[in-house]
Design a protein around this motif. Structure first.
Motif, PDB file in Angstrom:
ATOM      1  N   SER A   1      25.056 -12.106 -17.351  1.00 27.89           N
ATOM      2  CA  SER A   1      25.650 -12.600 -16.108  1.00 27.89           C
ATOM      3  C   SER A   1      27.172 -12.645 -16.138  1.00 27.89           C
ATOM      4  O   SER A   1      27.815 -12.561 -15.091  1.00 27.89           O
TER       5      SER A   1
ATOM      6  N   ASN B   1      28.855  -9.724 -14.360  1.00 25.47           N
ATOM      7  CA  ASN B   1      28.741  -9.813 -12.907  1.00 25.47           C
ATOM      8  C   ASN B   1      29.735 -10.820 -12.357  1.00 25.47           C
ATOM      9  O   ASN B   1      30.329 -10.621 -11.288  1.00 25.47           O
TER      10      ASN B   1
ATOM     11  N   GLU C   1      33.228  -9.252 -12.371  1.00 25.18           N
ATOM     12  CA  GLU C   1      33.323  -8.237 -11.325  1.00 25.18           C
ATOM     13  C   GLU C   1      33.499  -8.863  -9.948  1.00 25.18           C
ATOM     14  O   GLU C   1      34.378  -8.477  -9.167  1.00 25.18           O
ATOM     15  N   GLN C   2      32.658  -9.840  -9.633  1.00 26.40           N
ATOM     16  CA  GLN C   2      32.713 -10.439  -8.304  1.00 26.40           C
ATOM     17  C   GLN C   2      33.891 -11.410  -8.151  1.00 26.40           C
ATOM     18  O   GLN C   2      34.382 -11.610  -7.038  1.00 26.40           O
TER      19      GLN C   2
ATOM     20  N   SER D   1      32.124  -0.635 -12.925  1.00 26.18           N
ATOM     21  CA  SER D   1      31.246  -1.622 -12.287  1.00 26.18           C
ATOM     22  C   SER D   1      29.942  -1.000 -11.812  1.00 26.18           C
ATOM     23  O   SER D   1      28.922  -1.686 -11.692  1.00 26.18           O
TER      24      SER D   1
ATOM     25  N   TYR E   1      26.480  -3.884 -13.238  1.00 21.76           N
ATOM     26  CA  TYR E   1      25.501  -4.756 -12.605  1.00 21.76           C
ATOM     27  C   TYR E   1      24.072  -4.341 -12.936  1.00 21.76           C
ATOM     28  O   TYR E   1      23.247  -5.165 -13.352  1.00 21.76           O
TER      29      TYR E   1
ATOM     30  N   CYS F   1      26.941 -13.452  -9.516  1.00 22.04           N
ATOM     31  CA  CYS F   1      27.791 -12.768  -8.535  1.00 22.04           C
ATOM     32  C   CYS F   1      28.362 -13.763  -7.538  1.00 22.04           C
ATOM     33  O   CYS F   1      29.558 -13.740  -7.232  1.00 22.04           O
TER      34      CYS F   1
ATOM     35  N   THR G   1      17.612  -7.789  -6.433  1.00 27.13           N
ATOM     36  CA  THR G   1      18.092  -7.753  -7.821  1.00 27.13           C
ATOM     37  C   THR G   1      16.962  -7.464  -8.801  1.00 27.13           C
ATOM     38  O   THR G   1      17.067  -6.561  -9.638  1.00 27.13           O
TER      39      THR G   1
END
Length: 448
Positions: free
Chosen positions: A32, A35, A38-39, A142, A146, A173, A366
Motif C-alpha cells: 500500500s 499507492n 503515487e496518489q 506508476s 498499482y 490511494c 481493485t
C-alpha cells in the motif's frame, strides 16, 4: 535465474496461522505504501494545479494555463500503458517484491524533482517541458506500481477475504489523496499569497523522498508472495513471454476489466481532482473550503471501503459492480444539484452523495484487477487492462471535465460523460464477466 525465497512461515506449521496473519499485515503495508506515494503526488498536483499553472505557463490566459497543467497529467497518463506493460513483464519474470522496490524508488525521486524545477519565468518553455518529462516518467512507473501492489496483496490474502484485504490497497490511494489534499490546503493557508506562488508550493513535493524511503524499507523486509512462489515453482518456471501469453489467453478478462475501469476512473477523478476546482472557479467557493469539503468526503469513504470488501466477499463482485454503475447514473446528478447551493455545507453534502457509487466500485474493481487473471501472467495482464483504461481516463478526465463545463456551461455535461461509461460497464459486467469472489486464484478458467 535464482529461485525466489519462500515465505518464512506457512499456515499449518506450528505458529503458522499467527505468522501468516503477521505476514499478510506486512504485505498490506508494503504493497500500500507505493499507492499512497503515487496518489499523494497526484493529489498535490491536482489540488495545486491553479498555483502550478502560472509557475510553468504564461499568465496571459489563466484558463488556458490551468488546462495546460491538467493536459500534462493527461499526456503523462498516455504513457502508463507502455510503462505498465514493461513493468508488468518484469514483475511476472523476476517477482513482485523486486519490481515494487524499483517502482517506489523512481516515484519518490521524480515527485521530489518536481519540487525543484525552475519556473517559466526563469527558463521559459523549458520549464513545462521538464515538468512533462518528469510526469511521463512517473506515469510509466506508476503504470506498474498499482497493479503490482494489488497482485502482491491479493496473492498473500486468505481466499475468502481477498475483497477485504484488497480494500486496503484502495484505501491507501484515498489516504494518499487525503494527505495530498490536506497538505495542499495547509500549504495554501501557511504560504498564502506571493510566498505560495514563488516557493511554498515546492515543499509538499519534496516530502515524497522520505515517504519513498519508508516504502523501500517496508518492501525490503517482506517475502515474495507465496502464490507467485507456488505458481512459478520458486521462480524457476516463469512464463518467458508474459505479455504475449496474456494477450493470447486472457483477452476476455482484459476487456472486462477495461469496461469497468473506465467508469471508475471517470467517477473518481471527476470527484477528487476536477470538482474542487469547479467549486472554486465556477461556484466561487473559497479554495480552502473546496479542498476541505473534498477532504471530508474522502475521510468518510476510507473506513467504508473495508466494509465494501467484506460485503463483496459474501455476495460476490458482480452485484457490487452493478449497484455501483446504477448509482453513477442516478446519484451523481443529484450530487451536482446539491452542490450548486454554493456553500460549504452543500459542497460537503454533494460529495457525501457522490461517494455512494465509490463505495460499491472502488475496492471491488481493485480486487478484480488481480482475481480476473492467472498468477503466472497476472502482473502483465492486469497492467495491460488497467492502464489501457483506468490510467488513461484518470489522466484525461480533469481536462475533459473542465472542457465540457467550459463548452456547455453546465456540470451536467460531466454527468453525461460518466453515465455513458456506466452504461457500457453495466453491459460488460452483466453479459461477459465471470464471478471471481470464490475462484481459485491461480486458475486460467477466466481466460476461456
Amino acid at each position: 535465474m535464482s529461485a525466489v525465497a519462500p515465505p518464512t512461515a506457512t499456515a499449518g506449521a506450528p505458529g503458522g496461522d499467527t505468522e501468516k496473519r503477521k505476514a499478510i499485515r506486512r504485505a498490506i503495508g508494503a504493497g500500500s505504501i507505493g499507492n499512497f506515494v503515487e496518489q499523494f503526488d497526484y493529489g498535490l498536483y491536482g489540488y495545486l494545479a491553479p498555483v502550478l499553472a502560472p509557475a510553468f505557463f504564461p499568465e496571459s490566459d489563466p484558463t488556458v494555463a490551468v488546462l495546460s497543467t491538467y493536459a500534462i497529467i493527461a499526456i503523462a497518463c498516455l504513457f502508463r500503458p507502455l510503462g505498465g506493460t514493461l513493468v508488468g513483464r518484469w514483475g511476472d519474470r523476476v517477482g513482485r517484491k523486486k519490481t515494487l522496490l524499483w517502482t517506489i524508488m523512481f516515484m519518490g525521486v521524480t515527485t521530489a524533482l518536481i519540487g525543484a524545477l525552475p519556473t517559466y519565468h526563469q527558463i521559459g518553455i523549458l520549464a513545462p517541458l521538464l515538468l512533462l518529462l518528469l510526469r511521463v516518467v512517473q506515469g510509466m512507473v506508476s503504470g506498474g506500481e498499482y497493479v503490482g501492489a494489488v497482485a502482491f496483496i491479493v496473492e498473500w490474502a486468505e481466499p475468502d477475504r481477498r475483497g477485504y484485504y484488497a480494500s486496503y490497497a484502495s484505501n491507501s490511494c484515498f489516504v494518499g489523496i487525503l494527505a495530498g489534499a490536506g497538505t495542499a490546503a495547509l500549504t495554501s493557508w501557511v504560504f498564502e499569497g506571493p510566498a505560495l506562488d514563488s516557493w511554498g508550493w515546492r515543499i509538499p513535493f519534496l516530502l515524497a523522498l522520505p515517504l519513498s524511503a519508508v516504502g523501500i524499507w517496508l518492501r525490503r523486509h517482506i517475502d515474495e508472495s507465496p502464490e507467485f512462489v507456488r505458481a512459478t515453482d520458486g521462480g524457476k518456471e516463469i512464463v518467458t513471454s508474459p505479455i504475449r501469453e496474456a494477450l493470447r489467453t486472457q483477452w476476455r478478462p482484459i476487456l472486462v476489466l477495461c469496461g469497468v475501469s473506465v467508469m471508475l476512473a471517470i467517477l473518481s477523478y471527476s470527484w477528487v481532482t476536477f470538482y474542487p476546482e469547479y467549486l472554486t472557479g465556477t461556484l466561487g467557493l473559497p479554495r480552502w473550503m473546496a479542498l476541505t469539503s473534498n477532504a471530508i468526503s474522502v475521510a468518510v469513504l476510507i473506513p467504508l471501503l473495508p466494509l465494501a470488501g467484506i460485503l463483496s466477499d459474501r455476495i460476490g463482485r458482480k452485484p457490487m459492480l452493478v449497484a455501483g454503475a446504477v448509482a453513477c447514473i442516478v446519484l451523481v446528478p443529484l450530487a451536482f444539484r446539491v452542490g450548486e447551493g454554493g456553500t460549504f455545507g452543500t459542497a460537503v453534502a454533494s460529495q457525501l452523495i457522490y461517494i455512494v457509487p465509490e463505495f460499491f466500485l472502488t475496492g471491488i474493481v481493485t480486487v478484480c484487477t488481480a482475481e480476473l487473471f492467472a498468477t503466472r501472467t497476472r502482473f502483465s495482464a492486469s497492467a495491460i487492462a488497467y492502464n489501457s483504461s483506468f490510467s488513461i481516463f484518470m489522466g484525461i478526465t480533469p481536462f475533459v471535465a473542465t472542457l465540457l463545463v467550459s463548452s456547455f456551461d453546465t456540470i451536467y455535461a460531466v454527468w453525461v460523460y460518466l453515465a455513458a461509461a456506466a452504461v457500457m460497464a453495466l453491459v460488460v459486467v452483466s453479459a461477459f464477466m465471470t464471478e471471481t469472489y470464490r475462484s481459485h486464484l491461480g486458475a486460467d478458467k477466466f481466460a476461456k
